[in-house]
Write an enzyme that holds these catalytic residues in place. Sequence first.
Site, PDB file in Angstrom:
ATOM      1  N   ARG A   1      31.726  90.897  35.394  1.00 41.56           N
ATOM      2  CA  ARG A   1      31.759  91.331  33.977  1.00 41.56           C
ATOM      3  C   ARG A   1      30.615  91.819  33.291  1.00 41.56           C
ATOM      4  O   ARG A   1      30.418  92.762  32.768  1.00 41.56           O
ATOM      5  CB  ARG A   1      32.159  90.361  32.898  1.00 41.56           C
ATOM      6  CG  ARG A   1      33.610  89.801  33.040  1.00 41.56           C
ATOM      7  CD  ARG A   1      33.672  88.563  32.307  1.00 41.56           C
ATOM      8  NE  ARG A   1      33.428  88.464  30.824  1.00 41.56           N
ATOM      9  CZ  ARG A   1      34.437  88.899  29.971  1.00 41.56           C
ATOM     10  NH1 ARG A   1      35.527  89.031  30.116  1.00 41.56           N
ATOM     11  NH2 ARG A   1      33.675  88.771  28.578  1.00 41.56           N
TER      12      ARG A   1
ATOM     13  N   ARG B   1      36.791  74.992  29.237  1.00 40.92           N
ATOM     14  CA  ARG B   1      35.641  74.949  28.824  1.00 40.92           C
ATOM     15  C   ARG B   1      35.637  75.165  27.191  1.00 40.92           C
ATOM     16  O   ARG B   1      36.185  76.051  26.774  1.00 40.92           O
ATOM     17  CB  ARG B   1      34.368  76.058  29.338  1.00 40.92           C
ATOM     18  CG  ARG B   1      32.936  75.891  28.819  1.00 40.92           C
ATOM     19  CD  ARG B   1      32.488  74.575  29.656  1.00 40.92           C
ATOM     20  NE  ARG B   1      30.960  74.325  29.311  1.00 40.92           N
ATOM     21  CZ  ARG B   1      30.454  73.133  29.604  1.00 40.92           C
ATOM     22  NH1 ARG B   1      31.024  72.188  29.722  1.00 40.92           N
ATOM     23  NH2 ARG B   1      29.084  73.399  29.256  1.00 40.92           N
TER      24      ARG B   1
ATOM     25  N   GLU C   1      26.163  78.884  19.183  1.00 38.34           N
ATOM     26  CA  GLU C   1      27.172  78.611  19.891  1.00 38.34           C
ATOM     27  C   GLU C   1      26.893  77.635  21.186  1.00 38.34           C
ATOM     28  O   GLU C   1      25.995  78.122  21.756  1.00 38.34           O
ATOM     29  CB  GLU C   1      27.611  80.076  20.545  1.00 38.34           C
ATOM     30  CG  GLU C   1      28.962  80.028  21.391  1.00 38.34           C
ATOM     31  CD  GLU C   1      29.679  81.338  21.718  1.00 38.34           C
ATOM     32  OE1 GLU C   1      29.426  82.388  21.119  1.00 38.34           O
ATOM     33  OE2 GLU C   1      29.911  81.487  22.881  1.00 38.34           O
TER      34      GLU C   1
ATOM     35  N   TYR D   1      41.040  84.738  31.527  1.00 41.63           N
ATOM     36  CA  TYR D   1      39.959  85.114  30.762  1.00 41.63           C
ATOM     37  C   TYR D   1      40.041  86.177  30.362  1.00 41.63           C
ATOM     38  O   TYR D   1      39.778  87.342  30.840  1.00 41.63           O
ATOM     39  CB  TYR D   1      38.836  84.703  31.709  1.00 41.63           C
ATOM     40  CG  TYR D   1      37.222  84.903  31.105  1.00 41.63           C
ATOM     41  CD1 TYR D   1      37.198  85.147  30.016  1.00 41.63           C
ATOM     42  CD2 TYR D   1      36.165  84.958  31.944  1.00 41.63           C
ATOM     43  CE1 TYR D   1      35.898  85.119  29.256  1.00 41.63           C
ATOM     44  CE2 TYR D   1      34.868  84.888  31.468  1.00 41.63           C
ATOM     45  CZ  TYR D   1      34.767  84.918  30.343  1.00 41.63           C
ATOM     46  OH  TYR D   1      33.501  85.277  29.749  1.00 41.63           O
TER      47      TYR D   1
ATOM     48  N   ARG E   1      23.929  81.294  22.403  1.00 39.53           N
ATOM     49  CA  ARG E   1      23.831  82.535  21.651  1.00 39.53           C
ATOM     50  C   ARG E   1      23.901  82.167  20.013  1.00 39.53           C
ATOM     51  O   ARG E   1      24.157  81.173  19.592  1.00 39.53           O
ATOM     52  CB  ARG E   1      25.417  83.171  21.545  1.00 39.53           C
ATOM     53  CG  ARG E   1      25.627  84.001  22.922  1.00 39.53           C
ATOM     54  CD  ARG E   1      26.790  84.676  22.778  1.00 39.53           C
ATOM     55  NE  ARG E   1      27.963  84.301  23.185  1.00 39.53           N
ATOM     56  CZ  ARG E   1      29.020  84.753  23.966  1.00 39.53           C
ATOM     57  NH1 ARG E   1      29.023  85.987  24.181  1.00 39.53           N
ATOM     58  NH2 ARG E   1      29.970  84.068  24.244  1.00 39.53           N
TER      59      ARG E   1
ATOM     60  N   ARG F   1      22.775  99.060  34.925  1.00 43.04           N
ATOM     61  CA  ARG F   1      22.785 100.571  34.663  1.00 43.04           C
ATOM     62  C   ARG F   1      21.320 100.994  34.981  1.00 43.04           C
ATOM     63  O   ARG F   1      20.282 100.389  34.441  1.00 43.04           O
ATOM     64  CB  ARG F   1      22.901 100.767  33.104  1.00 43.04           C
ATOM     65  CG  ARG F   1      24.312 100.983  32.763  1.00 43.04           C
ATOM     66  CD  ARG F   1      24.457 101.401  31.452  1.00 43.04           C
ATOM     67  NE  ARG F   1      25.811 101.081  30.971  1.00 43.04           N
ATOM     68  CZ  ARG F   1      25.872 100.250  30.011  1.00 43.04           C
ATOM     69  NH1 ARG F   1      24.788 100.124  28.994  1.00 43.04           N
ATOM     70  NH2 ARG F   1      27.072  99.740  29.646  1.00 43.04           N
TER      71      ARG F   1
ATOM     72  N   ASP G   1      40.299  89.501  27.281  1.00 41.10           N
ATOM     73  CA  ASP G   1      39.630  90.345  26.198  1.00 41.10           C
ATOM     74  C   ASP G   1      40.684  90.597  25.170  1.00 41.10           C
ATOM     75  O   ASP G   1      41.987  90.515  25.660  1.00 41.10           O
ATOM     76  CB  ASP G   1      38.767  91.608  26.561  1.00 41.10           C
ATOM     77  CG  ASP G   1      37.659  91.177  27.476  1.00 41.10           C
ATOM     78  OD1 ASP G   1      37.012  89.943  27.164  1.00 41.10           O
ATOM     79  OD2 ASP G   1      37.242  92.086  28.032  1.00 41.10           O
TER      80      ASP G   1
END
Length: 370
Positions: free
Chosen positions: A173, A250, A301, A349, A281, A177, A351
């Site tokens: 994921r 998790r 988090e 998992y 985070r 770049r 989105d």
Amino acid sequence: KEKRYDYLIVGAGLFGSVFAHEMTKRNKKCLVIDKRDHLGGNVYCEQKEGMNIHKYGAHIFHTNDKKIWDYVNQFAVFNNYINSPLSLSKGKLYNLPFNMNTFYQLWGTKTPTEAKKIIDKQIQEYGVESPKNLEEQALSLVGKDIYETFIKEYTEKQWGKKATELPAFIIKRLPVRFTYDNNYFNDRYQGIPVGGYNTIIDGLLRDIETRVGVDFFESREELESLADKVVYTGKIDEFFEYKYGQLEYRSLRFEHELHDMNNYQGNAVVNYNDTSYPYTRIIEHKHFEFGKQDKTIITKEYPENWNKDKEAYYPINNDKNQTIFKKYREESKLSENYIFGGRLAEYRYYDMHQIIGSSLAKVGEISKDK
Ligand code: UDP
């Protein structure tokens, strides 16, 4: 006996809400239940101090699929938020995802050629040809420096396992770049719904009967007797009473803090990549919506071990769990009266845009053969 509903939908998250919406449009009668005291599953936001608080973790909508984008835009206007998280690692701030800004901050390289040279050299030194785990995958994709600064400790903190014991696909994921582009996602469409995610859920479930605070397993027979078919979006192992064993997840713990200042960290998302912090985070919710409030709410988090009393956030898709899951999946195909979908029932998992896509596909599949 006359059934009152065509579909009983267990779970009011995105999969269930899209399914209910689409079937209602096709003149099917739906009842949506959820054990929580609100609709929306993990996209649900709580309103506090004039802000939408992402109660179950940051949700940033993105997709490359025009159909999915048009679909969600029926229910809300999206703002032009672009996710550009920062990373704090060993006392220094970096831009994410890994791009020319990050490489400059790491090595002082100014051109793609300079940065590529370093990365390629490190891949040659540490990478392997066919990576068998997350560590090998990361070293083969980005080399040692990026792996050690951003990935190793964050990942081990996030998953509670050694990077050598985690499947390689998790890291696929992460984009790399060679442009100065801090946009985390490669997708064409991105944003946060104006008014928060509840606007979308309310739009999907408008005119549909819903009941919150209802635990399917506490009155399963009675609930099932109400409808022809059941759409189940909860944990698949629980549905089958754990007969092939328990799947692992998790969990996360979110600590929300209200601060009497208008700007805490200057960005919606800051990752804490090393293990000197127990959280992965900090989210500052107002920045998702360019908020101008006097106060701010942040959320730390913390990854946590999962047990049956905690929320199951991430499926742990290693070989052991996949083997168990396949048994449940085979069993789930045996009855036409049960439909399984969503992150927990498919043990994937996912989105948000993928969940919507999979719910629409399921509706299409069912509606065609009628
Ligand atoms: N990851 C990492 N460092 C980061 C962000 C992500 O190593 O700064 C890895 C980590 O293994 C994580 C995976 O990439 O589990 C996916 O992270 P992402 O933030 O894309 O997914 P989310 O946790 O938000 O679903």
